[in-house]
Write a protein that holds these residues in place. Sequence first.
Motif, PDB file in Angstrom:
ATOM      1  N   GLY A  72      -4.117   0.899  -1.631  1.00 18.20           N
ATOM      2  CA  GLY A  72      -3.992   1.271  -0.225  1.00 18.20           C
ATOM      3  C   GLY A  72      -5.104   0.695   0.624  1.00 18.20           C
ATOM      4  N   ASP A  73      -4.961   0.836   1.941  1.00 18.26           N
ATOM      5  CA  ASP A  73      -5.988   0.373   2.873  1.00 18.26           C
ATOM      6  C   ASP A  73      -6.606   1.524   3.647  1.00 18.26           C
ATOM      7  N   SER A  91       0.810  -1.215   0.000  1.00 15.83           N
ATOM      8  CA  SER A  91       0.000   0.000   0.000  1.00 15.83           C
ATOM      9  C   SER A  91       0.840   1.261   0.000  1.00 15.83           C
TER      10      SER A  91
END
Length: 373
Positions: free
Chosen positions: A145-146, A21
């Motif tokens: 990404g998270d 990420s």
Amino acid sequence: MTTTSAPSSRPLTRQVSHRVSQSVFDGSRLRVVLLVDVNDGAQQQFLEAYEQLCNQVASVPGHVSDQLCQSIENPSQWLITSEWESAPPFLAWVNSEEHVQMVEPLHSCVRDTRSLRFHVVRETGGPAADPASGKRRLQASPRIGDGVIRHALTFTVKPGSEQTVAKILSDYAPPEPRVDDTTRLMRTSLFMHGNRVVRAIEVRGDLLAALRHVARQPEVRAVEEAINPYLEQERDLDDQESARVFFTRAALPAVHHVTAEREDPDAERHALYYPARPGRGMELARLLAQQDEAAADDPRNPVLCSTIFQRDDVVVRLIDVRDGLDAGDPALSLGLLDPAKAAELTTFADGDLTRLLKLARMDLITDRRSPRG
């Protein structure tokens, strides 16, 4: 796993996984955006300070160009954009003592600043060229990404005060996790290695808003005041400039993060401190990043999540490990598969990886997750 390290100059975008990420080691160009709110009546002073800064930064390795823009709607709002050959040279400069001194004239005439950093993924003229061609150096593919921003602060305390400081830092109520409707503190992990303190935070939303929120909390302010007498670098939290300089020097940016597709609710959080040889911190962080990406594909790897923080020659690797830190292959836990390379980039005395893992291991002081909500 017996993979060897890749050359330090090899862009990571060629082997990037959707699990990764965050990384500064893509080898692609960097665009930096600085939003500035100038004090009323200080526009000319700000312009002169910028001209001086512009002349100095032009000679910094990796710097390509910059622009200064003034809002057509509010003359107090300015925008500085700069382009860099890649992220590492920019980070080496922005985290240096030279930069702290260089930007000091700017801060005397501004109310607020906000810095944003972006890899160039696409631009007018067509899709990204092959990174091997060296023609455009754009990030080859977007990262997944998270939604969590990872950041850390580090500082040193006076030798002999470690136990006192550890007690102060572990003995306080956690701050309110909710910052606003869009920002929330997710996790705070605090470690010590000798007299070095590292506080890692995970934020969903706006990092700057979260840091300001934490600084305003009475319990946090009381802890910061309590450790003041033990700090090696003096600071006055009632002096805005003194506090700004301290926290600027204490910033420990996340330069790489990878999460494996395997999950374990019982995974343990650990931090490892790598004593880099002088001038080799960025190279060491790059090596750890390359090996963590490769190891994420190995089901035998005990490391489920890794974040590498680096500033100058301070390199810290925060990991979530299944079955404990000592249960698996020490090379995988340490992230250094080549003892010779470890000896080249660190000041570890010998190449026994089990012993190196013990030397690198930081002491956990607190690890707090915010309640879901």
